[in-house]
Design an enzyme around this catalytic site. Structure first.
Site, PDB file in Angstrom:
ATOM      1  N   SER A 144       0.934  -1.262   0.068  1.00 19.01           N
ATOM      2  CA  SER A 144      -0.044  -0.015  -0.189  1.00 19.01           C
ATOM      3  C   SER A 144       0.883   1.252  -0.112  1.00 19.01           C
ATOM      4  O   SER A 144       2.092   1.148   0.268  1.00 19.01           O
ATOM      5  CB  SER A 144      -0.968   0.031   1.226  1.00 19.01           C
ATOM      6  OG  SER A 144      -1.572   1.164   1.424  1.00 19.01           O
ATOM      7  N   TYR A 157      -3.350  -0.726  10.086  1.00 16.52           N
ATOM      8  CA  TYR A 157      -3.315  -1.025   8.613  1.00 16.52           C
ATOM      9  C   TYR A 157      -1.933  -0.324   8.372  1.00 16.52           C
ATOM     10  O   TYR A 157      -1.306  -1.021   7.621  1.00 16.52           O
ATOM     11  CB  TYR A 157      -4.420  -0.090   8.074  1.00 16.52           C
ATOM     12  CG  TYR A 157      -4.609  -0.134   6.656  1.00 16.52           C
ATOM     13  CD1 TYR A 157      -5.340  -1.362   6.088  1.00 16.52           C
ATOM     14  CD2 TYR A 157      -3.936   0.440   5.622  1.00 16.52           C
ATOM     15  CE1 TYR A 157      -5.195  -1.501   4.658  1.00 16.52           C
ATOM     16  CE2 TYR A 157      -3.820   0.316   4.213  1.00 16.52           C
ATOM     17  CZ  TYR A 157      -4.625  -0.937   3.729  1.00 16.52           C
ATOM     18  OH  TYR A 157      -4.693  -1.109   2.417  1.00 16.52           O
TER      19      TYR A 157
HETATM   20  P1  NAD Z   1     -12.154  -4.960  -0.851  1.00 17.47           P
HETATM   21  O1  NAD Z   1     -12.641  -4.999   0.562  1.00 17.47           O
HETATM   22  O2  NAD Z   1     -12.918  -4.862  -2.028  1.00 17.47           O
HETATM   23  O3  NAD Z   1     -11.444  -6.484  -1.165  1.00 17.47           O
HETATM   24  C1  NAD Z   1     -10.941  -7.100   0.091  1.00 17.47           C
HETATM   25  C2  NAD Z   1     -11.168  -8.699   0.001  1.00 17.47           C
HETATM   26  O4  NAD Z   1     -10.429  -9.483   0.622  1.00 17.47           O
HETATM   27  C3  NAD Z   1     -12.900  -8.814  -0.187  1.00 17.47           C
HETATM   28  O5  NAD Z   1     -13.143  -9.804  -0.955  1.00 17.47           O
HETATM   29  C4  NAD Z   1     -13.078  -9.484   1.226  1.00 17.47           C
HETATM   30  O6  NAD Z   1     -14.205 -10.036   1.379  1.00 17.47           O
HETATM   31  C5  NAD Z   1     -11.518 -10.166   1.234  1.00 17.47           C
HETATM   32  N1  NAD Z   1     -11.276 -10.567   2.877  1.00 17.47           N
HETATM   33  C6  NAD Z   1     -11.205  -9.717   3.832  1.00 17.47           C
HETATM   34  N2  NAD Z   1     -10.994 -10.158   4.875  1.00 17.47           N
HETATM   35  C7  NAD Z   1     -10.807 -11.527   4.604  1.00 17.47           C
HETATM   36  C8  NAD Z   1     -10.611 -12.662   5.475  1.00 17.47           C
HETATM   37  N3  NAD Z   1     -10.658 -12.789   6.792  1.00 17.47           N
HETATM   38  N4  NAD Z   1     -10.597 -13.887   4.811  1.00 17.47           N
HETATM   39  C9  NAD Z   1     -10.608 -13.841   3.512  1.00 17.47           C
HETATM   40  N5  NAD Z   1     -11.126 -12.987   2.670  1.00 17.47           N
HETATM   41  C10 NAD Z   1     -11.004 -11.830   3.175  1.00 17.47           C
HETATM   42  O7  NAD Z   1     -10.664  -3.972  -1.036  1.00 17.47           O
HETATM   43  P2  NAD Z   1      -9.407  -3.813  -1.941  1.00 17.47           P
HETATM   44  O8  NAD Z   1      -9.180  -2.378  -1.867  1.00 17.47           O
HETATM   45  O9  NAD Z   1      -9.890  -4.478  -3.170  1.00 17.47           O
HETATM   46  O10 NAD Z   1      -8.337  -4.529  -0.991  1.00 17.47           O
HETATM   47  C11 NAD Z   1      -7.585  -5.371  -1.338  1.00 17.47           C
HETATM   48  C12 NAD Z   1      -6.075  -5.508  -1.070  1.00 17.47           C
HETATM   49  O11 NAD Z   1      -5.778  -4.222  -1.453  1.00 17.47           O
HETATM   50  C13 NAD Z   1      -6.090  -5.180   0.556  1.00 17.47           C
HETATM   51  O12 NAD Z   1      -4.965  -5.896   1.177  1.00 17.47           O
HETATM   52  C14 NAD Z   1      -6.276  -3.819   0.839  1.00 17.47           C
HETATM   53  O13 NAD Z   1      -5.207  -3.207   1.924  1.00 17.47           O
HETATM   54  C15 NAD Z   1      -4.957  -3.453  -0.506  1.00 17.47           C
HETATM   55  N6  NAD Z   1      -5.018  -1.982  -0.922  1.00 17.47           N
HETATM   56  C16 NAD Z   1      -6.232  -1.307  -1.262  1.00 17.47           C
HETATM   57  C17 NAD Z   1      -6.011  -0.135  -1.690  1.00 17.47           C
HETATM   58  C18 NAD Z   1      -7.209   0.721  -2.204  1.00 17.47           C
HETATM   59  O14 NAD Z   1      -6.918   1.937  -2.683  1.00 17.47           O
HETATM   60  N7  NAD Z   1      -8.458   0.280  -2.279  1.00 17.47           N
HETATM   61  C19 NAD Z   1      -4.851   0.640  -1.645  1.00 17.47           C
HETATM   62  C20 NAD Z   1      -3.557  -0.275  -1.107  1.00 17.47           C
HETATM   63  C21 NAD Z   1      -3.871  -1.504  -0.920  1.00 17.47           C
END
Ligand code: NAD
Length: 252
Positions: A144, A157
């Site tokens: 991230s 986080y």
């Molecule tokens: P999101 O909430 O759409 O996706 C997260 C996914 O992980 C979901 O499908 C959720 O059901 C699943 N999940 C959560 N906890 C879980 C568990 N205990 N067991 C199994 N599955 C689980 O969010 P996203 O933005 O797509 O996030 C994906 C990754 O990207 C994460 O690691 C997040 O920290 C990272 N990220 C996101 C951003 C952003 O701007 N959206 C930026 C940097 C990093």
């Protein structure tokens, strides 16, 4: 030829957190490049599964909650039973909790660290044991901007994502001798469930957009090129790297 090195035909990839957002986009991207997929999530992933199958790729969905590492051996076993090997692991599942550090609870600390950091280590360890038998593989962690910056109101986080960046380098150092590349993708500000509260807050939304040179929130589609590259032979000499896909955010 170089474009052939990006192809993932015959490869088996596991993507965690593949129901929505970035995980779904990356799982579909890997399938577009030819990989068969094991998708893992705590809830059903019907749309992701359908998109992968439409591409003519095999897909094994596994419902499991990664907040408990006990589920990991069974996921690895089911993958091996179905596909015989694991070539690619994308540790994407992640959660976020927002509250001022002065009142942040132990539960919000533990919940985030367990999914975002502890599961990443133990899933990587379980899969690496199989990759070693198979003469190598590719592990891609999702870091991230908060692997580099402190963020606002997200202490667990930021700590988890700082940890993911360090862990990526540790594992890269140790496992290069087994032909396992360990890299991370650091997405910038992407339009997913994770960032919905920020996009709904007009002031935060504007201040974020003002800093992004590309002038827009990123989309799951924007990670496909990076994940296919890091999963493929094209990146065989790249390890321990954190690849930012951030529309220029960190360059500001
Ligand atoms: P999101 O909430 O759409 O996706 C997260 C996914 O992980 C979901 O499908 C959720 O059901 C699943 N999940 C959560 N906890 C879980 C568990 N205990 N067991 C199994 N599955 C689980 O969010 P996203 O933005 O797509 O996030 C994906 C990754 O990207 C994460 O690691 C997040 O920290 C990272 N990220 C996101 C951003 C952003 O701007 N959206 C930026 C940097 C990093």
């Amino acid at each position: 030829m170089i474009l052939e090195k990006f192809a993932l035909s015959g490869k088996t990839a596991i993507v965690t957190g593949a129901r929505t957002g970035l995980g779904k986009g990356m799982a579909v991207g890997l399938a577009e490049a030819g990989a068969d997929l094991v998708i893992v999530n705590r809830s059903p992933m019907l749309e992701t599964e359908e998109e992968i199958r439409k591409l003519g790729r095999r897909c094994l969905p596994i419902e499991a909650d990664l907040s408990n590492t006990n589920v990991i051996p069974e996921i690895v076993k089911r993958t091996l039973d179905e596909f015989g090997k694991i070539d690619i692991l994308v540790n994407n599942a992640g959660i976020i909790r927002r509250a001022p550090s002065i009142e942040f609870t132990e539960k919000d600390w533990d919940d985030v660290i367990n999914v975002n950091l502890k599961a990443v280590f133990f899933f990587s360890q379980a899969v690496a044991r199989e990759m070693i038998k198979n003469n190598g593989g590719k592990i891609i962690n999702i870091a991230s901007m908060l692997s580099f910056q402190g963020g606002i109101l997200v202490p667990s986080y930021a700590a988890s994502k700082g940890g993911v960046a360090s862990l990526t380098k540790t594992l890269a150092n140790e496992w290069a001798k087994y032909n396992i590349n360990v890299n991370a993708i650091a997405p910038g500000y992407m339009a997913t469930n994770n960032t919905e509260p920020l996009r709904k807050d007009d002031e935060r939304n504007k201040s974020i957009l003002d800093r992004i040179p590309e002038g827009r929130w990123g989309l799951p589609e924007d990670l496909k090129g990076a994940v296919v590259y890091l999963a493929s032979e094209a990146s065989d000499y790249v390890t321990g790297h954190i690849l930012c896909v951030d529309g220029g955010w960190l360059a500001r």
